[in-house]
Design an enzyme around this catalytic site. Structure first.
Site, PDB file in Angstrom:
ATOM      1  N   HIS A   1      34.964  42.073  16.436  1.00  0.00           N
ATOM      2  CA  HIS A   1      36.164  42.009  17.262  1.00  0.00           C
ATOM      3  C   HIS A   1      36.005  42.946  18.447  1.00  0.00           C
ATOM      4  O   HIS A   1      35.406  44.021  18.326  1.00  0.00           O
ATOM      5  CB  HIS A   1      37.405  42.400  16.439  1.00  0.00           C
ATOM      6  CG  HIS A   1      38.705  42.076  17.106  1.00  0.00           C
ATOM      7  ND1 HIS A   1      39.297  42.902  18.045  1.00  0.00           N
ATOM      8  CD2 HIS A   1      39.528  41.000  16.980  1.00  0.00           C
ATOM      9  CE1 HIS A   1      40.417  42.355  18.457  1.00  0.00           C
ATOM     10  NE2 HIS A   1      40.592  41.205  17.841  1.00  0.00           N
TER      11      HIS A   1
ATOM     12  N   GLU B   1      40.188  35.747  12.316  1.00  0.00           N
ATOM     13  CA  GLU B   1      39.892  34.326  12.373  1.00  0.00           C
ATOM     14  C   GLU B   1      39.330  33.793  11.056  1.00  0.00           C
ATOM     15  O   GLU B   1      39.528  32.620  10.715  1.00  0.00           O
ATOM     16  CB  GLU B   1      38.908  34.059  13.507  1.00  0.00           C
ATOM     17  CG  GLU B   1      39.511  34.324  14.883  1.00  0.00           C
ATOM     18  CD  GLU B   1      38.472  34.628  15.928  1.00  0.00           C
ATOM     19  OE1 GLU B   1      37.284  34.780  15.570  1.00  0.00           O
ATOM     20  OE2 GLU B   1      38.838  34.730  17.110  1.00  0.00           O
TER      21      GLU B   1
END
Length: 361
Positions: A245, A303
């Site tokens: 991320h 995700e």
């Protein structure tokens, strides 16, 4: 490359994203608490508080959101056959443009309601079925599942979708939220701000990754194949979707919040096989990434379990970004109102690095 990483572009009361320590606080509440107890309606009330003078109490807002779904469906139903030819996220963007572009609570609720009815309607159209009108008397999560599947949501399914919508509703000054705030700073209206946010979210570097996570899980197929498949993918130079991320240097707290939601759904009889495969792939991927890329913070991100949860609830992969947007719309609206109340146009400067005119002899 030049950019605006680490530049403070706004002050906000809405959320604190602590990437170094893996914490997310939304209006004083940790994201884990929102995932456990929040609903689409309660989080909307949390985020809207202070930005609309006529905001009702939480129960009144829940009723108003239900009514807004019905009004939005009535406005959008004639346009569904035309926009159904688009991809789900493009259909959502087109449908939102039919909502009047005001700055009041009614507009905010209509935008939220439109997103909740549009995505199920497009899913059904693409499956050769007729759209189902919303039921304003039930919660937004339960209604989204009912309008998609045609069957009432179980309590476990409703809780799982509420956990998802609450978890991803707000996340600081990400690309889509910044786009929404820029539009709002021009006094363009909440609809314009939301569509600006959605247009940024649509990009695969922001909100378009949960679908590829599901593709990866389907290709692996069995837990015993996970390690070999992942090693081969890295050898090809592929990125492992659902890991790493831009902000979080440790594990994304939203990943654990959604993993807990998936586990609760599995305990109620939903998607135990999906969870077993996902956990095996996650552990294998983390082991391999820690060995092969020890200097890069590549931990599980939101995700990964987004894909597992939405798939378990019966949503097709091409609708994942639209469902993400349905959650994030309330965050965009809150940021837009906060920006409007600040009253300052966002207008940064650039540094010119192109050619210059030649000096006359």
């Amino acid at each position: 490359m030049p950019g605006i990483d680490d530049v403070i572009a706004a002050e906000t009361v809405l959320s604190d994203v602590d990437g170094a320590n893996g914490r997310l606080i939304v209006r004083g509440l940790p994201v884990e608490e929102l995932a456990r107890n929040g609903t689409a309606e309660s989080v909307a009330h949390l985020l809207f508080e202070g930005f609309f003078p006529d905001l009702p109490d939480e129960r009144g807002l829940a009723r108003a959101i239900g009514t807004a779904r019905r009004h939005a469906f009535q406005r959008l139903e004639p346009h569904l056959p035309a926009i159904a030819a688009l991809s789900p996220v493009e259909a959502l963007r087109a449908g939102l443009s039919f909502i009047p572009d005001g700055d009041d609570l009614y507009t905010a609720l209509m935008l939220s309601g439109a997103a909740a009815v549009l995505t199920p309607a497009i899913i059904r159209f693409n499956g050769g079925q007729q759209a189902i009108a919303p039921d304003p008397k039930i919660g937004q999560s339960a209604d989204m599942i009912r309008m998609t599947s045609g069957a009432p949501a179980s309590q476990a399914e409703e809780r799982a979708l509420n956990a998802y919508l609450a978890t991803v509703s707000e996340h600081g000054l990400n690309a889509s939220t910044f786009a929404a705030r820029i539009a709002a700073s021009t006094k363009a209206g909440l609809g314009s701000a939301v569509i600006a946010g959605l247009s940024a979210l649509k990009g695969p570097l922001h909100g378009g990754a949960p679908g590829p996570v599901l593709d990866m899980l389907h290709e692996i197929g069995e837990a015993s194949r996970a390690e070999a498949w992942l090693i081969q993918a890295l050898a090809r130079g592929d990125r492992l979707m659902g890991f790493g991320h831009r902000i979080y240097k440790v594990r994304d707290p939203r990943a654990d919040a959604l993993k807990s939601a998936v586990k609760a759904l599995a305990r109620a009889g939903g998607a135990p096989n999906r969870l077993t495969l996902a956990e095996a792939v996650e552990q294998a991927a983390l082991d391999i990434l820690h060995k092969t890329k020890p200097n890069r913070p590549l931990e599980t991100n939101v995700e990964f379990y987004t894909a597992v949860l939405l798939d378990a609830l019966g949503f097709p992969a091409d609708s994942f970004t639209s469902i993400f947007a349905t959650a994030r719309i309330i965050g965009w609206i809150a940021h837009a109102r906060e920006q409007e109340m600040n009253g300052r146009l966002i207008r940064p400067q650039s540094r010119y690095v192109g050619p210059v005119p030649k000096q006359a002899a």
